[in-house]
Design a protein around this motif. Structure first.
Motif, PDB file in Angstrom:
ATOM      1  N   THR A  10      35.071 -23.062 -23.879  1.00  0.00           N
ATOM      2  CA  THR A  10      35.077 -22.131 -25.005  1.00  0.00           C
ATOM      3  C   THR A  10      33.804 -22.300 -25.818  1.00  0.00           C
ATOM      4  N   ILE A  11      33.391 -21.223 -26.503  1.00  0.00           N
ATOM      5  CA  ILE A  11      32.299 -21.316 -27.475  1.00  0.00           C
ATOM      6  C   ILE A  11      32.566 -20.305 -28.584  1.00  0.00           C
ATOM      7  N   SER A  12      32.292 -20.736 -29.818  1.00  0.00           N
ATOM      8  CA  SER A  12      32.451 -19.852 -30.963  1.00  0.00           C
ATOM      9  C   SER A  12      31.502 -20.317 -32.063  1.00  0.00           C
ATOM     10  N   SER A  13      31.396 -19.517 -33.112  1.00  0.00           N
ATOM     11  CA  SER A  13      30.586 -19.904 -34.265  1.00  0.00           C
ATOM     12  C   SER A  13      31.367 -19.611 -35.535  1.00  0.00           C
ATOM     13  N   PRO A  14      31.358 -20.559 -36.485  1.00  0.00           N
ATOM     14  CA  PRO A  14      31.980 -20.248 -37.779  1.00  0.00           C
ATOM     15  C   PRO A  14      31.163 -19.233 -38.585  1.00  0.00           C
ATOM     16  N   ALA A  15      29.938 -18.943 -38.119  1.00  0.00           N
ATOM     17  CA  ALA A  15      29.061 -18.056 -38.889  1.00  0.00           C
ATOM     18  C   ALA A  15      29.232 -16.577 -38.550  1.00  0.00           C
ATOM     19  N   PHE A  16      29.692 -16.272 -37.322  1.00  0.00           N
ATOM     20  CA  PHE A  16      29.895 -14.869 -36.945  1.00  0.00           C
ATOM     21  C   PHE A  16      30.904 -14.792 -35.813  1.00  0.00           C
TER      22      PHE A  16
END
Length: 151
Positions: A10-16
């Motif tokens: 998985t990969i995600s960003s708290p910024a967008f």
């Protein structure tokens, strides 16, 4: 296809959010720092950030290899701990933010986490698109986060 026992990549960003615009501070119109990221790669991974909409063909903004197995994350402006940055399409090791030429429309920036076998070693001397394509070809699984930015 991978076994569920191995866990998902998985990969995600708290910024967008996936598919949403990348905040300006992570681009050349702002501080040009890397956005914060969160990921999980049970076997270890490489990160490739590229722009398939670049005027001269796919442009690689960031390549990090050797990311340790398990969950991980970075704060704003950080390289993934334990990873090694390779030269991007501009010849710089490290992150170069979105910087599309004026009038070229909205570009899609792909943050792709490629799961690689722990024993995988990238051939020396590779950089930019060649390194990104080699990593993609060796990966056993991948996850992707896409952000947009328009000139």
């Amino acid at each position: 296809p991978h076994s569920p026992a191995a866990g998902a990549v998985t990969i995600s960003s708290p910024a967008f959010a996936d598919g949403a615009p990348i905040p300006v501070q992570y681009t050349c119109k702002g501080a040009d720092t890397a956005p914060p990221l969160r990921w999980s790669a049970p076997l270890g991974a490489a990160l490739v950030v590229d722009d398939p909409d670049a005027v001269g063909g796919t442009y690689v903004h960031w390549i990090v290899t050797g990311i340790p197995p398990g969950p991980g994350g970075t704060a704003e402006g950080q390289n993934p701990g334990g990873g090694t940055s390779l030269p991007n399409s501009g010849g710089r090791p490290g992150y170069t933010g979105p910087c599309p030429p004026p009038g070229s429309g909205v570009h899609h920036y792909r943050f792709t986490l490629y799961q690689l076998p722990a024993t995988y070693e990238l051939p020396g001397g590779l950089a930019g698109l060649q390194a990104a394509q080699t990593i993609a070809g060796a990966a056993v699984a991948q996850a992707q986060l896409t952000g947009t930015f328009g000139a």
